[in-house]
Design a protein around this motif. Structure first.
Motif, short mmCIF file in Angstrom:
data_model
loop_
_atom_site.label_atom_id
_atom_site.label_comp_id
_atom_site.label_asym_id
_atom_site.label_seq_id
_atom_site.Cartn_x
_atom_site.Cartn_y
_atom_site.Cartn_z
N VAL A 1 -163.85 -50.11 -66.47
CA VAL A 1 -162.78 -49.99 -67.47
C VAL A 1 -161.45 -49.68 -66.76
O VAL A 1 -160.40 -50.22 -67.13
N GLY A 2 -161.50 -48.83 -65.74
CA GLY A 2 -160.28 -48.54 -64.97
C GLY A 2 -159.70 -49.79 -64.34
O GLY A 2 -158.48 -50.00 -64.36
N ALA A 3 -160.56 -50.63 -63.77
CA ALA A 3 -160.08 -51.88 -63.17
C ALA A 3 -159.42 -52.76 -64.23
O ALA A 3 -158.34 -53.33 -63.98
N LEU A 4 -160.04 -52.87 -65.39
CA LEU A 4 -159.47 -53.70 -66.46
C LEU A 4 -158.14 -53.16 -66.96
O LEU A 4 -157.17 -53.91 -67.14
N VAL A 5 -158.07 -51.85 -67.14
CA VAL A 5 -156.83 -51.24 -67.63
C VAL A 5 -155.71 -51.37 -66.60
O VAL A 5 -154.57 -51.69 -66.93
N CYS A 6 -156.04 -51.16 -65.33
CA CYS A 6 -155.03 -51.33 -64.27
C CYS A 6 -154.56 -52.79 -64.20
O CYS A 6 -153.37 -53.05 -64.00
N ALA A 7 -155.48 -53.72 -64.40
CA ALA A 7 -155.11 -55.14 -64.39
C ALA A 7 -154.21 -55.49 -65.56
O ALA A 7 -153.26 -56.28 -65.42
N VAL A 8 -154.49 -54.92 -66.73
CA VAL A 8 -153.62 -55.16 -67.90
C VAL A 8 -152.22 -54.62 -67.63
O VAL A 8 -151.22 -55.29 -67.91
N SER A 9 -152.13 -53.43 -67.06
CA SER A 9 -150.81 -52.86 -66.71
C SER A 9 -150.10 -53.76 -65.71
O SER A 9 -148.91 -54.04 -65.85
N ALA A 10 -150.84 -54.20 -64.69
CA ALA A 10 -150.24 -55.09 -63.69
C ALA A 10 -149.73 -56.37 -64.34
O ALA A 10 -148.65 -56.85 -64.00
N GLY A 11 -150.50 -56.90 -65.28
CA GLY A 11 -150.08 -58.13 -65.95
C GLY A 11 -148.80 -57.95 -66.76
O GLY A 11 -147.91 -58.80 -66.73
N ALA A 12 -148.70 -56.83 -67.47
CA ALA A 12 -147.48 -56.57 -68.24
C ALA A 12 -146.28 -56.42 -67.31
O ALA A 12 -145.20 -56.98 -67.58
N LEU A 13 -146.47 -55.70 -66.23
CA LEU A 13 -145.37 -55.51 -65.27
C LEU A 13 -145.03 -56.82 -64.56
O LEU A 13 -143.86 -57.10 -64.30
N TYR A 14 -146.05 -57.62 -64.26
CA TYR A 14 -145.83 -58.92 -63.63
C TYR A 14 -144.98 -59.82 -64.53
O TYR A 14 -144.09 -60.54 -64.04
N ALA A 15 -145.23 -59.77 -65.82
CA ALA A 15 -144.44 -60.57 -66.75
C ALA A 15 -142.95 -60.21 -66.62
O ALA A 15 -142.09 -61.09 -66.60
N PHE A 16 -142.66 -58.93 -66.50
CA PHE A 16 -141.27 -58.52 -66.34
C PHE A 16 -140.69 -59.04 -65.03
O PHE A 16 -139.57 -59.53 -64.98
N SER A 17 -141.44 -58.90 -63.95
CA SER A 17 -140.94 -59.35 -62.65
C SER A 17 -140.79 -60.86 -62.57
O SER A 17 -139.88 -61.35 -61.90
N SER A 18 -141.68 -61.59 -63.22
CA SER A 18 -141.67 -63.04 -63.04
C SER A 18 -140.77 -63.79 -64.00
O SER A 18 -140.21 -64.82 -63.63
N PHE A 19 -140.61 -63.29 -65.25
CA PHE A 19 -139.75 -64.07 -66.15
C PHE A 19 -138.93 -63.25 -67.15
O PHE A 19 -137.85 -63.69 -67.53
N VAL A 20 -139.37 -62.08 -67.57
CA VAL A 20 -138.61 -61.34 -68.57
C VAL A 20 -137.24 -60.93 -68.02
O VAL A 20 -136.21 -61.19 -68.65
N MET A 21 -137.22 -60.32 -66.85
CA MET A 21 -135.93 -59.89 -66.30
C MET A 21 -135.03 -61.08 -65.96
O MET A 21 -133.81 -61.00 -66.12
N LYS A 22 -135.63 -62.18 -65.52
CA LYS A 22 -134.82 -63.37 -65.26
C LYS A 22 -134.18 -63.86 -66.54
O LYS A 22 -133.01 -64.26 -66.56
#
Length: 160
Positions: free
Chosen positions: A12-33
């Motif tokens: 569950v920790g791996a899944l939750v950390c991956a979800v957090s990473a995905g949300a943050l990745y979205a910001f780095s890859s296209f939201v902030m752009k």
């Protein structure tokens, strides 16, 4: 091999950390752009709205859940040391707690609070926004990588 309750907590920790990473990745890859492509007043206003909405339950379950699970995993690992995957688990916990949560506390929360006080229409806001977005995004890349690395290490510990 990791089994029992620790297996479930690490999975569950791996899944939750991956979800957090995905949300943050979205910001780095296209939201902030996308936000920085807008006129500064619109980008600032949009980010202010995002920062107000982010602490809602949907995001906070993953964001703080990853921290809570990392702390639990670290305690389990230290109590049962030397167990299978112990070093991987401890490094994963440290990456999430310090690399994701710590960076958020030091680099993002203060910036978000400062941006909340900015008048999007003020003349000096455009320059402030450019600098703010560049620094915020730079730190976001790091916390994204930390959360993803934590999830990866948790999975690797499970398959050893």
């Amino acid at each position: 091999m990791i089994d029992g309750a620790l297996f479930v907590v690490v999975l569950v920790g791996a899944l939750v950390c991956a979800v957090s990473a995905g949300a943050l990745y979205a910001f780095s890859s296209f939201v902030m752009k996308g936000l920085t492509a807008l006129p500064p007043a619109q980008g600032i206003a949009a980010m202010q709205a995002i920062n107000r909405a982010a602490p809602g339950p949907a995001f906070m379950v993953a964001f703080l859940g990853g921290a809570l699970l990392s702390a639990v995993i670290a305690v389990f690992t230290l109590v049962s040391w030397p167990g299978e995957g112990g070093p991987l688990l401890l490094v994963g916990c440290a990456l999430y707690l310090f690399g994701m949560l710590g960076i958020s506390a030091v680099a993002h929360f203060p910036r978000n609070d400062a941006l909340d006080k900015v008048d999007p229409e003020a003349p000096a806001s455009a320059a402030y926004w450019r600098d703010w977005a560049r620094e915020w995004t730079r730190w976001n890349h790091i916390r994204t990588a930390a959360a993803l690395a934590a999830a990866t290490l948790f999975v690797l510990a499970l398959v050893r």
